[in-house]
Scaffold this motif. Structure first.
Motif, short mmCIF file in Angstrom:
data_model
loop_
_atom_site.label_atom_id
_atom_site.label_comp_id
_atom_site.label_asym_id
_atom_site.label_seq_id
_atom_site.Cartn_x
_atom_site.Cartn_y
_atom_site.Cartn_z
N ASP A 213 0.84 -1.20 0.00
CA ASP A 213 0.00 0.00 0.00
C ASP A 213 0.88 1.25 0.00
O ASP A 213 0.62 2.21 -0.72
N ASP A 214 1.92 1.21 0.83
CA ASP A 214 2.83 2.37 0.96
C ASP A 214 3.68 2.56 -0.29
O ASP A 214 4.03 3.69 -0.64
N ILE A 215 3.98 1.45 -0.98
CA ILE A 215 4.73 1.55 -2.25
C ILE A 215 3.81 2.17 -3.32
O ILE A 215 4.20 3.09 -4.04
N LEU A 216 2.57 1.64 -3.39
CA LEU A 216 1.63 2.09 -4.42
C LEU A 216 1.33 3.59 -4.29
O LEU A 216 1.04 4.25 -5.29
N ASP A 217 1.44 4.11 -3.10
CA ASP A 217 1.22 5.55 -2.89
C ASP A 217 2.19 6.37 -3.75
O ASP A 217 1.90 7.51 -4.09
N PHE A 218 3.33 5.77 -4.12
CA PHE A 218 4.31 6.45 -4.98
C PHE A 218 4.26 6.00 -6.43
O PHE A 218 4.57 6.77 -7.32
N THR A 219 3.88 4.73 -6.65
CA THR A 219 4.04 4.19 -8.01
C THR A 219 2.73 4.09 -8.79
O THR A 219 2.75 3.84 -9.98
N SER A 220 1.59 4.23 -8.10
CA SER A 220 0.31 4.06 -8.78
C SER A 220 -0.15 5.39 -9.40
O SER A 220 0.63 6.34 -9.51
N THR A 221 -1.42 5.43 -9.78
CA THR A 221 -1.95 6.67 -10.38
C THR A 221 -3.08 7.21 -9.49
O THR A 221 -3.67 6.46 -8.71
N THR A 222 -3.37 8.48 -9.65
CA THR A 222 -4.44 9.11 -8.88
C THR A 222 -5.76 8.38 -9.11
O THR A 222 -6.54 8.17 -8.19
N VAL A 229 -1.20 10.94 -5.86
CA VAL A 229 0.05 10.19 -5.68
C VAL A 229 0.90 10.97 -4.65
O VAL A 229 0.91 12.19 -4.65
N GLY A 230 1.54 10.25 -3.73
CA GLY A 230 2.36 10.93 -2.71
C GLY A 230 1.53 11.46 -1.56
O GLY A 230 2.00 12.28 -0.76
N ASN A 231 0.27 10.99 -1.47
CA ASN A 231 -0.63 11.52 -0.44
C ASN A 231 -0.10 11.28 0.99
O ASN A 231 -0.27 12.12 1.86
N ASP A 232 0.57 10.14 1.21
CA ASP A 232 1.09 9.86 2.55
C ASP A 232 2.07 10.97 2.97
O ASP A 232 2.01 11.47 4.10
N SER A 324 -1.59 -4.33 -7.77
CA SER A 324 -1.40 -2.97 -8.26
C SER A 324 -2.68 -2.17 -8.07
O SER A 324 -3.00 -1.29 -8.85
N PHE A 325 -3.50 -2.57 -7.06
CA PHE A 325 -4.79 -1.89 -6.85
C PHE A 325 -4.85 -1.36 -5.42
O PHE A 325 -4.06 -1.74 -4.59
#
Ligand code: GRG
Length: 325
Positions: A213-222, A229-232, A324-325
């Motif tokens: 989850d913490d990785i996807l915060d950087f690598t996924s899409t809005t 992206v980068g919300n954390d 990836s979700f």
């Protein structure tokens, strides 16, 4: 392959939980009624009930029904209540890509809606006879709240270490998933040893789940995240990829420059930090840690009886690793 196809054998049970959730949270008060229904409609993966129902297969199928379903429903309600409160704490407008209760109404209504849903979970829990089940659940609730408080304490703290991060995600995420596995097993009458093996499986899967989850915060899409992206980082949360990226002094300096003055924390400045993070090997390193937990999860299953559900749990662990979700 969709993750849901892995547990098609419990599709009917999950549909039952869905109907049960609707029935349990049906409130007389119009605002609570509308807010709760809205929340249910927003969906969710229902992974906590899925784990409880699957782990019950290691017990006595005869006793599986009512007790297991009550605990599975209670677990999802606790999860839902915690998300509603979390959106107030984080001042979040979107969850699962839809407006949060806090956004639709206000902070106070969201807090009471969360309280109401938590109360509904107690109603379901009251149906459970085993004292041990109540103890495990109460303990994991205490842990969730403690995890959240330490998350507030650790906000913007760029000098925190890996241990602090792991302790936080254990409490906020992994223990409720671990408890879902253990309680599904216990309510179906498994041995304590098997219930503890399933607890370990859930704990390790939960740790890996939160790291991803913490990785996807950087690598996924809005679009996929339902939030920027980068919300954390925007919220001041230092997660595993950031801890790894900070091993590079120039990255740490760049983050410090933004974090030292909160007025500098904007979507634009965080976008820049995200770009810098993606230039490091922080994401690869974080995946290695996630995989280490997945391996431990698989190991926890070794001594369990070789029933079909064991293969399903193995497949779920692998699938979560590629999520990836
Ligand atoms: C009311 C019990 C209670 C607690 C209040 C605010 C708070 C204390 C706890 C929040 C803890 C929190 C936000 C944990 C995050 C857990 C997590 C991994 C959420 C995402 O879970 P998914 O992906 O969500 O299973 P879906 O949307 O699929 O249900």
């Amino acid at each position: 392959m969709q993750i849901a196809t892995l547990y098609k054998d419990i599709k009917k049970d999950i549909q039952h939980i869905e109907r049960r959730l609707t029935k349990v949270i049906d409130a007389d008060h119009p605002i609570l009624h509308k807010a709760s229904i809205q929340l249910l409609r927003a969906g969710g993966k229902r992974i906590r009930p899925v784990f409880a129902l699957l782990c019950a297969d290691f017990g006595d199928r005869e006793t599986k029904d009512e007790q297991v379903k009550a605990v599975a429903t209670a677990l999802e309600l606790i999860h839902m209540a915690s998300l509603v409160h979390d959106d107030v704490v984080d001042d979040a407008d979107l969850r699962r890509g839809k407006p949060t209760i806090k956004k639709m109404y206000d902070d106070k209504t969201a807090i009471y809606t969360g309280d109401y849903i938590l109360a509904c979970s107690i109603e379901e829990m009251a149906k459970i006879k085993q004292k041990e089940v109540h103890k495990v659940l109460a303990k994991s609730l205490v842990n969730v709240v403690e995890g959240e408080i330490s998350q507030i304490e650790d906000k913007y703290n760029i000098n925190q270490n890996l241990r602090q991060y792991l302790r936080r995600i254990k409490r906020k995420t992994a223990l409720l998933i671990a408890s879902s596995c253990k309680l599904g097993a216990l309510t179906a009458g498994t041995s304590k040893e098997d219930a503890n093996r399933l607890f370990q499986y859930g704990y390790n899967v939960g740790m890996s789940f939160q790291i991803i989850d913490d990785i996807l915060d950087f690598t996924s899409t809005t679009e996929k995240l339902g939030k920027p992206v980068g919300n954390d980082l925007l919220q001041g949360h230092i997660t595993l990829p950031v801890l790894f990226a900070m091993e590079d002094p120039s990255f740490k300096q760049a983050l410090e420059n933004v974090f030292h003055d909160k007025t500098l924390i904007t979507e634009q400045s965080i976008e820049h930090i995200v770009r810098l993070l993606l230039e490091t090997d922080a994401i690869e390193q974080s995946y290695l840690v996630s995989n280490m937990y997945l391996q431990k999860a698989l190991k926890s299953l070794e001594k369990l009886e070789n029933i079909k559900t064991k293969k399903t749990l193995i497949k779920i662990a692998h699938k979560l690793g590629e999520r990836s979700f």
